[in-house]
Design an enzyme around this catalytic site. Structure first.
Site, mmCIF file in Angstrom:
data_model
loop_
_atom_site.group_PDB
_atom_site.id
_atom_site.type_symbol
_atom_site.label_atom_id
_atom_site.label_comp_id
_atom_site.label_asym_id
_atom_site.label_seq_id
_atom_site.Cartn_x
_atom_site.Cartn_y
_atom_site.Cartn_z
ATOM 1 C CB CYS A 92 -7.100 -7.092 0.067
ATOM 2 S SG CYS A 92 -5.989 -8.470 -0.152
ATOM 3 C CD GLU A 145 -0.204 16.049 18.018
ATOM 4 O OE1 GLU A 145 0.738 16.823 18.294
ATOM 5 O OE2 GLU A 145 -1.378 16.427 17.852
ATOM 6 C CG HIS A 187 -1.241 20.045 17.397
ATOM 7 N ND1 HIS A 187 -1.661 19.118 18.330
ATOM 8 C CD2 HIS A 187 -1.913 21.196 17.667
ATOM 9 C CE1 HIS A 187 -2.537 19.680 19.127
ATOM 10 N NE2 HIS A 187 -2.714 20.950 18.746
ATOM 11 C CB THR A 217 -1.806 -8.958 -1.171
ATOM 12 O OG1 THR A 217 -2.990 -9.764 -1.127
ATOM 13 C CG2 THR A 217 -1.579 -8.473 -2.593
ATOM 14 C CB THR A 260 -7.477 -14.534 -3.077
ATOM 15 O OG1 THR A 260 -7.574 -15.912 -3.430
ATOM 16 C CG2 THR A 260 -8.301 -14.290 -1.817
ATOM 17 C CD GLU A 318 -6.147 -17.559 -12.036
ATOM 18 O OE1 GLU A 318 -6.982 -18.421 -11.677
ATOM 19 O OE2 GLU A 318 -5.148 -17.266 -11.366
ATOM 20 N NE ARG A 360 -4.188 -19.142 17.406
ATOM 21 C CZ ARG A 360 -3.368 -19.737 16.533
ATOM 22 N NH1 ARG A 360 -2.082 -19.845 16.799
ATOM 23 N NH2 ARG A 360 -3.842 -20.222 15.395
ATOM 24 C CE1 TYR A 404 -2.824 -8.081 -10.224
ATOM 25 C CE2 TYR A 404 -4.265 -6.172 -10.262
ATOM 26 C CZ TYR A 404 -3.320 -6.950 -9.619
ATOM 27 O OH TYR A 404 -2.878 -6.579 -8.373
ATOM 28 C CB ILE A 422 -11.640 -13.509 7.304
ATOM 29 C CG1 ILE A 422 -10.545 -13.413 6.228
ATOM 30 C CG2 ILE A 422 -13.002 -13.719 6.653
ATOM 31 C CD1 ILE A 422 -10.343 -14.690 5.431
#
Length: 495
Positions: free
Chosen positions: A75, A474, A469, A343, A69, A52, A237, A127, A211
């Site tokens: 995100c 609901e 409720h 993702t 990303t 990476e 769209r 990560y 975005i």
């Protein structure tokens, strides 16, 4: 005889009978999909390497970071800013709930920016630890394919090291692109938008997708004047037309200026800011102009065509249903394949790649009933077919159930913004084909609805479910009468 690998400056000791390859799997790209595929492959006993680019919040051809990303410039930081922007309108609403909020409430952009950066740095470290704990060897540098079973890694000092692998996985994602408009160098993309040193007071956003509407909502929630330039009549769209219209109304209701059926023709630097000209003769002056006009697969520097890997006209890697390219030893997952660019989908593809290649269970990804969320304010979330898709694909009539109501919170706050929910049902089988919601907590609610649709739920099963409720959710189990019945092949919405 295979080469020995140089690891941490020392030659790795090899068994008496050396392996043919340095690695069973080498992954280029340590974003969500690449990390998932690497970890799961290693857990199945594979010897895995991954490379990476070095970390930075704003990407380039030579800058990236473990996490990719979504974690670093997508995100996660976006959602943090959405949370930050939501407090502005919530503070307004709080007054009618008895909170004596001063007329002037200061917002410290730099503080939020630092908190956002701290969080993505933390996640970047997590990560890396996930890879290390799984036994995956991480290399920092730029990877490229130089043969069906060979990868070249250009290290930070410019030196190049080659590694052989039985399988190579491309997981390099996508990058924001700018349309070729005069003055485009004055614009920014979502990368820079997440790391602006100063909060803009005037913003122009070009685009109509996720975005565009999300950043329009973020900046408006933080008090900026926002002009959203749409090339079509409505944003988003590909989504249900009725829900697209709801989102447009909400954006305008929150104070965003929509410019439908409009294109930008030029950006000009002036003393007062960036002057934006449209094809309608309008001129808007802004501090920041965001081009949210799509992303392209990140393949340009991978050398793929030189080794025979087929790409489509957008530069996306062509793969079969198991994520395999035309070169049997080379695979690809995530946005770089331009299938369904989310993702969680890249995570699914990464998991199933490992299951297929190293788990002995060939499994193709299932792209049905994948839920989507657009984190505009309020958010839109959907799963399954839109009304238009259902009518187009149906063999018989479609029943459409809708509910539009003022949520309880707004009855006290006075905010004039309704929640809209929708179910699309096959009239003959009673099967629920699609669900949509635009309103607070829509993504949280839709995740549960997605499970129901994945299981093949019918409208009768929705109806027989007891609601919680009082809640907005609901409504999904109390829509008894259809709003309309649409014959197959004849879509009709409230537009």
């Amino acid at each position: 005889m295979a080469r020995k690998m140089l690891i941490d400056g020392e030659l790795e000791k090899t068994n008496e009978v050396e392996s043919r390859y340095d690695f069973d799997l080498f992954v280029i790209g340590a974003g969500s999909g690449g990390v998932r595929a690497s970890r799961f492959s290693a857990q199945s006993g594979a010897k895995v390497g991954i490379c990476e680019l070095p970390f930075h919040p704003i990407s380039s051809e030579v800058i990236g970071g473990v996490g990719g990303t979504c974690v670093i410039r997508g995100c996660v930081p976006k959602k943090i800013l959405v949370y930050g922007a939501s407090f502005g309108p919530d503070l307004e609403d709080a007054r009618n709930y008895g909170w004596e909020v001063n007329e002037r409430v200061d917002f410290n952009w730099k503080k939020l920016l630092q908190k956002k950066t701290d969080e993505i740095v933390r996640l970047n470290g997590i990560y890396k630890r996930l890879l290390a704990n799984a036994g995956v060897k991480l290399y920092e540098g730029e990877g490229r394919v130089v043969g069906p079973n060979e990868v070249e890694v250009i290290q930070l000092d410019g030196t190049k090291i080659n590694y052989s692998a039985k399988h190579i996985l491309i997981a390099t994602g996508s990058r924001a692109q700018r349309p070729d408009i005069p003055g485009k160098e004055l614009s920014i993309t979502s990368d820079e938008a997440l790391s602006l040193e100063e909060l803009p007071k005037r913003v122009v956003v070009l685009g109509a997708g996720y975005i565009a509407v999300e950043f329009a909502s973020i900046w408006r929630g933080m008090g900026a004047t926002v002009d959203l330039i749409l090339r079509k009549e409505l944003p988003l769209r590909g989504f249900d037309d009725e829900m697209r219209a709801v989102v447009a109304r909400n954006l305008e209701g929150r104070g965003i200026n929509l410019h439908p059926k409009t294109n930008l023709t030029e950006l000009v630097k002036t003393d007062g800011g960036i002057k934006v000209r449209t094809d309608h003769g309008e001129e808007i002056v802004a501090d920041v102009v965001l081009f949210a006009t799509g992303r392209s697969p990140n393949t340009k520097r991978l050398n793929l065509e030189a080794v025979g890997v087929e790409l489509d006209r957008t530069g996306a890697v062509k793969v079969d249903e198991y994520s395999r390219t035309n070169i049997p030893s080379i695979w690809a997952i995530g946005d770089v394949t331009n299938r369904m660019n989310l993702t969680p989908v890249a995570l699914m593809e990464g998991s199933l790649f490992a299951k297929t290649v190293f788990g002995g269970q060939p499994t193709a990804p299932d792209y049905n009933h994948i839920p989507f969320a657009v984190f505009c304010i309020p958010p839109l979330s959907v799963v399954g077919l839109s009304e238009e898709e259902a009518v187009e694909k149906a063999k018989g009539d479609i029943l459409v159930f809708t509910s539009t109501f003022n949520p309880m919170k707004n009855t006290i706050s006075g905010r004039q913004e309704k929640v809209v929910m929708k179910l699309v049902v096959d009239a003959e089988t009673d099967k629920v084909l699609g669900a949509s919601m635009c309103g607070p907590d829509a993504p949280e609610i839709m995740q549960g609805i997605a499970i129901a649709l994945k299981c093949g739920a019918t409208k009768a099963q929705f109806d027989s479910t007891v609601g919680i409720h009082p809640s907005a959710a609901e409504e999904f189990v109390t829509m008894r009468s259809p709003s309309r019945r649409v014959p197959a092949g004849k879509p009709k919405t409230n537009l």
